[in-house]
Enzyme design. Sequence first.
Site, PDB file in Angstrom:
ATOM      1  N   ASN A  83       0.825  -1.210   0.000  1.00 11.60           N
ATOM      2  CA  ASN A  83       0.000   0.000   0.000  1.00 11.60           C
ATOM      3  C   ASN A  83       0.861   1.262   0.000  1.00 11.60           C
ATOM      4  O   ASN A  83       0.581   2.228  -0.716  1.00 11.60           O
ATOM      5  CB  ASN A  83      -0.955  -0.005   1.198  1.00 11.60           C
ATOM      6  CG  ASN A  83      -0.222  -0.148   2.531  1.00 11.60           C
ATOM      7  OD1 ASN A  83       0.924  -0.604   2.571  1.00 11.60           O
ATOM      8  ND2 ASN A  83      -0.872   0.239   3.618  1.00 11.60           N
ATOM      9  N   TYR A  84       1.926   1.246   0.796  1.00 11.00           N
ATOM     10  CA  TYR A  84       2.815   2.406   0.896  1.00 11.00           C
ATOM     11  C   TYR A  84       3.510   2.662  -0.444  1.00 11.00           C
ATOM     12  O   TYR A  84       3.524   3.791  -0.939  1.00 11.00           O
ATOM     13  CB  TYR A  84       3.837   2.169   1.999  1.00 11.00           C
ATOM     14  CG  TYR A  84       4.804   3.307   2.204  1.00 11.00           C
ATOM     15  CD1 TYR A  84       4.451   4.401   2.999  1.00 11.00           C
ATOM     16  CD2 TYR A  84       6.067   3.294   1.625  1.00 11.00           C
ATOM     17  CE1 TYR A  84       5.335   5.449   3.200  1.00 11.00           C
ATOM     18  CE2 TYR A  84       6.951   4.344   1.816  1.00 11.00           C
ATOM     19  CZ  TYR A  84       6.584   5.415   2.599  1.00 11.00           C
ATOM     20  OH  TYR A  84       7.455   6.444   2.782  1.00 11.00           O
TER      21      TYR A  84
END
Length: 314
Positions: free
Chosen positions: A165-166
Site C-alpha cells: 500500500n505504501y
Amino acid sequence: MAERVRVREIDDDEGRRLLRIVRRGSGSVVTWRRAQMILLSAQRMPVAKIADVTFTSADRVRDVIHNFNRDGFASLYPKYKGGRPKTFTLPERREIKKIAKSTPTEHDLPFSTWSLSKLADFLVAEGVVDDISHEGLRVLLREEGVSFQKVKTWKASRGNFGQTNYSGAKSGIVGMVRTWAMELQRAGITANAVCPVAATAMTETVPFLAPYIEGMKNGEPLPDIIRREVGLGTPEDAAGIISFLASDAAAEITGQAFAVGGDRLALWSHPDLTAVEYHDGGWSADDIAAQWNGTFGDTVQSVGEEFPEELMAK
C-alpha cells in the site's frame, strides 16, 4: 542461565564494512543475516531480541557472535563444497521444495525472487541442510519439478517488501506530480515530489534500524554512518528542500522527485525505455521467448530499495 554473549568492540572501519554488507541486499543471504546479527549485538541488543528480529534461534545468534569474535569477517561467509552432489533425505528434499516454491518475502528477505545462490544460502542459514552446492541444488530442483525465475539484483529503487500500500501510494504521487508539471506549466506553476527518509514508527519496524531509532528516543544522535550511507534522518531534515523548492531559486525546477534524509539529498530518475525490439505482425509468446535473451534479458530492471549487501550479504 545462559551466558551473556556480546560481540567484541567494533571499530569505525569494521562498522562501515558491516553496514555495506547489510545495505547491498544482494549476494549471500547467510552473510547478510550474520552481519545483521553482529551489528545488532554491537548496538547492545540482547541475544534473545536479536533472535526475534532475525527469525532464528538464540543458540544460532550466540554461535554467530562467538565465531565473529574468534575469526572476524571470515566467519560471515558460507563455504560451499564442490564435487559430487550430496544425497539428501526425503524430509530434506520436501523442505527444500517447499521453500523453493515460496517467495523470499514470505521469509522477510529483501528481494522478491529466488536465485540458486540465494536459495542455497537461505537453506544453510535456516539449518535445513548443513551444506549444499549450487549444482546440487539445481539437480534436486529439476528432479522435483521446481523452476523459478532468477532476478539479477535487488537494489536502488522501486518498492518496499511488505509495504504494498505504501509503495503504491508513493509511486502514484510521483506519477501524479510529473503529470501536474506538464499540465500546470502554462500557468507558471511548478510541481515536485519530496520523498523523505526519516525515523518514524514505520521505519522502526526495519530490524537493522530499530536500535538507532530507539537510541534517538533516548536522546542519542544518529551516527554519521546512518545519516550519510543509509540516508536516514529526522522529519525536520526535509525542511531545507521544501523551503528551496518554494523559493525563487527553484522557479524553473518542475516534475522532479527528490529524496532527502539525514545528510543525503538525491534526485530520482524518470521511468524510461531500457530495450526496444520490433517484430512484423506483432509478438506471440514464442516470438518473445526466442528474442528474450538477445534483447531484453540483460536489461531486466532490479526491484526494491538498496538497503542494507551485508547491514545485511556478500
